[in-house]
Design a protein around this motif. Structure first.
Motif, short mmCIF file in Angstrom:
data_model
loop_
_atom_site.label_atom_id
_atom_site.label_comp_id
_atom_site.label_asym_id
_atom_site.label_seq_id
_atom_site.Cartn_x
_atom_site.Cartn_y
_atom_site.Cartn_z
N LEU A 142 0.78 -1.29 -0.07
CA LEU A 142 -0.08 0.06 -0.06
C LEU A 142 0.90 1.17 -0.07
CD1 LEU A 142 -2.91 -0.85 2.60
CD2 LEU A 142 -3.04 -1.20 0.24
N TYR A 143 1.88 1.40 0.91
CA TYR A 143 2.70 2.59 1.03
C TYR A 143 4.10 1.88 1.45
CZ TYR A 143 -1.49 5.49 1.71
OH TYR A 143 -2.70 6.11 1.51
N LEU A 144 4.91 2.89 0.35
CA LEU A 144 6.43 2.76 0.86
C LEU A 144 6.97 4.18 0.97
CD1 LEU A 144 7.49 0.53 -2.38
CD2 LEU A 144 7.11 -0.11 -0.06
N SER A 145 7.93 4.10 2.06
CA SER A 145 8.53 5.43 2.44
C SER A 145 9.73 5.59 1.90
CB SER A 145 8.51 5.45 3.97
OG SER A 145 8.93 6.56 4.58
N VAL A 146 10.01 6.78 1.37
CA VAL A 146 11.55 7.00 0.93
C VAL A 146 12.05 8.20 1.61
CG1 VAL A 146 12.52 8.03 -1.38
CG2 VAL A 146 10.54 6.66 -1.55
N ASP A 147 13.23 7.62 2.16
CA ASP A 147 13.89 8.65 3.52
C ASP A 147 15.10 9.10 3.12
OD1 ASP A 147 11.56 8.23 5.35
OD2 ASP A 147 12.14 6.19 5.01
N PRO A 148 15.66 10.12 3.69
CA PRO A 148 17.07 10.54 3.26
C PRO A 148 18.14 9.48 3.57
CG PRO A 148 16.00 12.22 4.38
CD PRO A 148 15.03 11.14 4.32
N TYR A 149 18.02 8.85 4.77
CA TYR A 149 18.91 7.88 5.12
C TYR A 149 19.38 6.68 3.90
CZ TYR A 149 15.91 3.74 5.71
OH TYR A 149 15.21 2.73 5.42
N MET A 150 18.44 6.50 2.98
CA MET A 150 18.33 5.46 1.91
C MET A 150 19.41 5.96 1.03
SD MET A 150 14.60 4.67 1.07
CE MET A 150 13.52 3.70 2.30
N ARG A 151 19.95 7.40 1.06
CA ARG A 151 21.28 7.85 0.23
C ARG A 151 22.60 6.89 0.58
NH1 ARG A 151 25.07 7.59 -1.92
NH2 ARG A 151 26.09 9.17 -3.14
N CYS A 152 22.63 6.41 2.12
CA CYS A 152 23.80 5.88 2.33
C CYS A 152 23.54 4.27 1.86
CB CYS A 152 23.77 5.97 3.91
SG CYS A 152 23.95 7.52 4.78
N ARG A 153 22.49 3.90 1.71
CA ARG A 153 22.13 2.43 1.32
C ARG A 153 22.67 2.39 -0.16
NH1 ARG A 153 16.99 -0.42 3.55
NH2 ARG A 153 18.34 -2.12 3.04
N MET A 154 22.59 3.40 -0.89
CA MET A 154 23.06 3.15 -2.27
C MET A 154 24.48 3.15 -2.56
SD MET A 154 20.55 6.19 -3.83
CE MET A 154 20.88 5.70 -5.67
N ASN A 155 25.31 3.07 -1.56
CA ASN A 155 26.80 2.93 -1.63
C ASN A 155 27.09 1.56 -1.38
OD1 ASN A 155 27.04 5.85 -1.94
ND2 ASN A 155 27.38 6.13 0.38
N GLU A 156 28.16 1.19 -1.73
CA GLU A 156 28.78 -0.36 -1.60
C GLU A 156 28.96 -0.59 0.14
OE1 GLU A 156 31.77 -2.16 -3.58
OE2 GLU A 156 31.72 -0.52 -5.14
N ASP A 157 29.09 0.72 0.87
CA ASP A 157 29.45 0.51 2.21
C ASP A 157 28.57 1.61 2.86
OD1 ASP A 157 29.68 0.65 4.85
OD2 ASP A 157 31.97 0.52 4.78
N SER A 158 27.54 1.27 3.72
CA SER A 158 26.33 2.10 4.01
C SER A 158 27.24 3.27 5.40
CB SER A 158 25.36 1.61 4.67
OG SER A 158 25.62 0.81 5.87
N GLY A 159 28.37 2.62 5.56
CA GLY A 159 28.95 3.71 6.98
C GLY A 159 28.28 3.35 8.09
N SER A 160 27.49 2.28 8.22
CA SER A 160 26.74 2.13 9.50
C SER A 160 26.71 0.52 9.71
CB SER A 160 25.38 2.69 9.29
OG SER A 160 24.56 2.16 10.53
N ASP A 161 26.79 0.18 11.09
CA ASP A 161 26.63 -1.37 11.24
C ASP A 161 25.14 -1.64 11.37
OD1 ASP A 161 25.97 0.06 13.64
OD2 ASP A 161 27.61 -0.96 14.86
#
Length: 383
Positions: free
Chosen positions: A94-113
């Protein structure tokens, strides 16, 4: 885009119980009000016993210093298994949320554990809401509304029942998308960040500044700060229209348009006693200017650093040496805002501590009428 949060609405339409919710298909030409699957070229058509779905996958990476573009994603057809295992649930998105943190998920390494990167040519995921269409998990029945922080970006999915949580539309007056905003992890992040890292004390005459104040977390954080006991809340955002909404609808005492105003000068005027709590969504130059006006023993709540997401820097980005020296000299704390498990979220909802709703034709999804027992009855504040 609405109040800093973008809602992706996929090929789905409301059941009769919630007729006020409308959905728009971005994958095909269906119109709101039609049921998907009735036309030969519509989404999710059973073909030869195999369910055809549409999904969004990561097509390429923008690079750690690049700017994301539409070409980094692609839509494609895929199939769902025709059988489910015990404990699994078939859902319609029904709904998907697009959020700023997802920019990090576009990298090979998100920089977060705690945030995993998306894989190339695999389906993207994030916060989502859907309705159960088939269940082999005793906890869920057909027609249940459910949510997950790891919802795949596709029209239908088969999920592990342990991955999803049941949600009650009555808690948000039928506005299901609020479970991805004020009544979801966004609201919880703001609430816990202020309560557990802001050190707000009733009667202490504290001033809070919020950057990215017209965004999803920021607009909630300012309202929560007032209700928790701040005597003054000032927001920073990028347009005069946003400034007006913050003051007239969200209850902020004042707002600064950083694109047109001198932020340092305006902070001196609007925060004459300095800044005691800073809810930081942006980082960078704006945050440096706020920190320079913070009082000794004050507190920075790190919610986001959106100005830095297209740069190859560690998270959280280190402060410039001169600003870090100020922070240390004044004993200013700088901690992550907190998110929590969905179990904590459900507990808060069931205890009526955090409920977001719209009034009779006024306000927005990020305008809160808080129903937890607050002693604050301030001038002109919504109760």
């Amino acid at each position: 885009m609405k109040q800093g949060r973008e809602w992706l609405r996929l090929c789905v339409f409301p059941p009769p119980a919630v007729p006020e919710i409308h959905f728009l298909c971005i994958f095909c030409s269906e119109k709101p009000g039609q049921r998907p699957g009735l036309e030969p070229d519509s989404c999710s058509i059973p073909a030869g016993g195999v369910m055809i779905i549409q999904r969004v996958v990561l097509n390429s990476r923008p690079g750690i210093n690049g700017v994301p573009s539409a070409e980094n994603f692609r839509t494609e057809e895929a199939t769902l298994p025709d059988k489910m295992s015990e404990g699994q649930v078939k859902v319609r998105t029904l709904y998907l949320s697009v959020d700023p943190y997802m920019r990090c998920r576009m990298n090979e390494d998100s920089g977060s554990d705690y945030i995993l990167p998306w894989k190339l040519s695999e389906v993207a995921s994030g916060g989502g809401i859907g309705i159960v269409e088939e269940s082999k998990e005793a906890c869920f029945s057909i027609g249940d509304f459910v949510t997950s922080f790891n919802w795949p970006w596709q029209t239908k999915a088969i999920l592990d029942g342990k991955q999803i949580e049941k949600i009650n539309p009555q808690l948000v007056d039928g506005h299901l998308s609020y479970f991805l905003g004020a009544a979801g992890l966004t609201g919880l992040t703001a609430l816990l960040g202020i309560r557990e890292k802001g050190h707000v004390t009733h009667g202490a005459n504290q001033t809070m500044v919020v950057s990215g104040a017209a965004g999803a977390c920021g607009s909630l954080a300012g309202q929560i700060g007032l209700l928790e006991g701040c005597s003054r809340v000032v927001g920073i955002c990028g347009t005069n229209e946003k400034c007006s909404v913050l003051v007239s609808e969200m209850g902020f005492d004042a707002a600064i348009n950083y694109k047109e105003e001198d932020v340092v000068q305006r902070l001196h005027v609007l925060c004459p006693d300095g800044v005691d709590v800073y809810f930081d969504n942006v980082g960078g130059d704006i945050s440096d200017k706020v920190i320079c006006q913070m009082n000794p023993n004050s507190h920075i709540i790190l919610c986001g650093q959106i100005s830095q997401y297209n740069k190859d820097v560690p998270y959280p980005p280190p402060l410039p040496p001169a600003i870090e020296e100020i922070r240390k000299a004044r004993n200013i704390t700088r901690y992550f805002s907190l998110t929590s498990s969905s179990h904590h979220l459900v507990s808060i909802e069931n205890n009526n501590q955090l409920r977001g709703c719209t009034g009779e034709g006024k306000g927005s999804e990020n305008t809160l009428f808080f129903h937890y027992q607050s002693p604050i009855h301030r001038r002109g504040r919504r109760e």
